[in-house]
Write a protein that holds these residues in place. Sequence first.
Motif, PDB file in Angstrom:
ATOM      1  N   ARG A 193       8.978 -11.170   0.942  1.00 37.02           N
ATOM      2  CA  ARG A 193       9.526 -12.320   0.224  1.00 37.02           C
ATOM      3  C   ARG A 193      10.858 -11.929  -0.379  1.00 37.02           C
ATOM      4  N   PRO A 194      11.760 -12.873  -0.543  1.00 37.08           N
ATOM      5  CA  PRO A 194      13.034 -12.553  -1.204  1.00 37.08           C
ATOM      6  C   PRO A 194      12.780 -11.966  -2.596  1.00 37.08           C
ATOM      7  N   GLY A 195      13.512 -10.942  -2.949  1.00 27.85           N
ATOM      8  CA  GLY A 195      13.387 -10.327  -4.262  1.00 27.85           C
ATOM      9  C   GLY A 195      12.238  -9.350  -4.406  1.00 27.85           C
ATOM     10  N   MET A 196      11.493  -9.137  -3.327  1.00 28.11           N
ATOM     11  CA  MET A 196      10.371  -8.208  -3.378  1.00 28.11           C
ATOM     12  C   MET A 196      10.886  -6.795  -3.627  1.00 28.11           C
ATOM     13  N   LEU A 197      10.139  -6.035  -4.394  1.00 27.38           N
ATOM     14  CA  LEU A 197      10.485  -4.655  -4.707  1.00 27.38           C
ATOM     15  C   LEU A 197       9.542  -3.733  -3.946  1.00 27.38           C
ATOM     16  N   ILE A 198      10.109  -2.759  -3.253  1.00 23.25           N
ATOM     17  CA  ILE A 198       9.319  -1.803  -2.483  1.00 23.25           C
ATOM     18  C   ILE A 198       9.149  -0.531  -3.302  1.00 23.25           C
ATOM     19  N   ALA A 199       7.903  -0.035  -3.366  1.00 21.15           N
ATOM     20  CA  ALA A 199       7.605   1.180  -4.127  1.00 21.15           C
ATOM     21  C   ALA A 199       6.625   2.047  -3.350  1.00 21.15           C
ATOM     22  N   PRO A 200       6.875   3.347  -3.300  1.00 21.60           N
ATOM     23  CA  PRO A 200       5.935   4.244  -2.619  1.00 21.60           C
ATOM     24  C   PRO A 200       4.778   4.650  -3.522  1.00 21.60           C
ATOM     25  N   VAL A 201       3.682   5.045  -2.908  1.00 24.97           N
ATOM     26  CA  VAL A 201       2.596   5.675  -3.639  1.00 24.97           C
ATOM     27  C   VAL A 201       3.121   7.036  -4.104  1.00 24.97           C
ATOM     28  N   PRO A 202       2.925   7.355  -5.379  1.00 17.60           N
ATOM     29  CA  PRO A 202       3.479   8.607  -5.902  1.00 17.60           C
ATOM     30  C   PRO A 202       2.589   9.819  -5.641  1.00 17.60           C
ATOM     31  N   LEU A 203       3.218  10.981  -5.654  1.00 20.23           N
ATOM     32  CA  LEU A 203       2.504  12.256  -5.638  1.00 20.23           C
ATOM     33  C   LEU A 203       2.589  12.872  -7.031  1.00 20.23           C
ATOM     34  N   HIS A 204       1.580  13.615  -7.410  1.00 16.58           N
ATOM     35  CA  HIS A 204       1.675  14.405  -8.633  1.00 16.58           C
ATOM     36  C   HIS A 204       2.715  15.492  -8.378  1.00 16.58           C
ATOM     37  N   ARG A 234      -3.074  15.123 -12.459  1.00 19.02           N
ATOM     38  CA  ARG A 234      -3.350  15.802 -11.195  1.00 19.02           C
ATOM     39  C   ARG A 234      -4.797  15.547 -10.816  1.00 19.02           C
ATOM     40  N   THR A 235      -5.004  15.040  -9.619  1.00 19.58           N
ATOM     41  CA  THR A 235      -6.352  14.766  -9.136  1.00 19.58           C
ATOM     42  C   THR A 235      -6.677  15.722  -8.002  1.00 19.58           C
ATOM     43  N   LYS A 236      -7.944  15.984  -7.825  1.00 22.61           N
ATOM     44  CA  LYS A 236      -8.342  16.838  -6.710  1.00 22.61           C
ATOM     45  C   LYS A 236      -8.103  16.096  -5.405  1.00 22.61           C
ATOM     46  N   SER A 237      -8.055  16.854  -4.336  1.00 21.63           N
ATOM     47  CA  SER A 237      -7.886  16.260  -3.014  1.00 21.63           C
ATOM     48  C   SER A 237      -9.036  15.294  -2.750  1.00 21.63           C
ATOM     49  N   LEU A 238      -8.718  14.182  -2.105  1.00 25.42           N
ATOM     50  CA  LEU A 238      -9.731  13.170  -1.825  1.00 25.42           C
ATOM     51  C   LEU A 238     -10.499  13.455  -0.536  1.00 25.42           C
ATOM     52  N   GLY A 239     -10.026  14.428   0.239  1.00 25.07           N
ATOM     53  CA  GLY A 239     -10.690  14.775   1.495  1.00 25.07           C
ATOM     54  C   GLY A 239     -12.150  15.126   1.261  1.00 25.07           C
ATOM     55  N   GLY A 240     -13.028  14.558   2.053  1.00 27.40           N
ATOM     56  CA  GLY A 240     -14.452  14.847   1.955  1.00 27.40           C
ATOM     57  C   GLY A 240     -15.201  14.002   0.939  1.00 27.40           C
TER      58      GLY A 240
END
Length: 152
Positions: free
Chosen positions: A29-40, A77-83
């Motif tokens: 949409r016009p004016g939409m803001l794009i943001a990435p998922v952040p890393l710790h 800081r979160t632990k890895s989500l793998g598993g």
Amino acid sequence: VLALKHGDRQDLVRPASAWMARAAQPLLRPGMLIAPVPLHWVRMLSRRFNQAALLAQGVARETGLDWCPNLLIRPRRTKSLGGLDRDARHATLDGAIRIHSRHPDRARGRDILIVDDVMTSGATLSAATRACRAAGARDVCILTLARVGKDA
């Protein structure tokens, strides 16, 4: 996707983000803001780059929309989500993502497009969406390069 994420294949960003921008057309949409998922910051140091931020920047370049590379931060800081199963992933990420203190009003009243490389359970994207909505975003859409199958 794994080559980009773990194999330092940043050359994949341009074609991947072009493809993502085309796939996202119905969401934009016009004016939409794009943001990435952040890393710790600790994970950022070990990886040396945030693949979601590179993809978000590429999508912004392809679409001409504004982007904010640090709209969202991951202060805890979160632990890895793998598993982890779906419920454990959501519990791990509860409150782990928020709007950066430098941009308290940047999402207010705006449509936001959150970009990530892979969606597994949706826990990370859910946490990012909640942070945007809490900051007053009007609508939040998500865009990922890949989706892990239900068997994974």
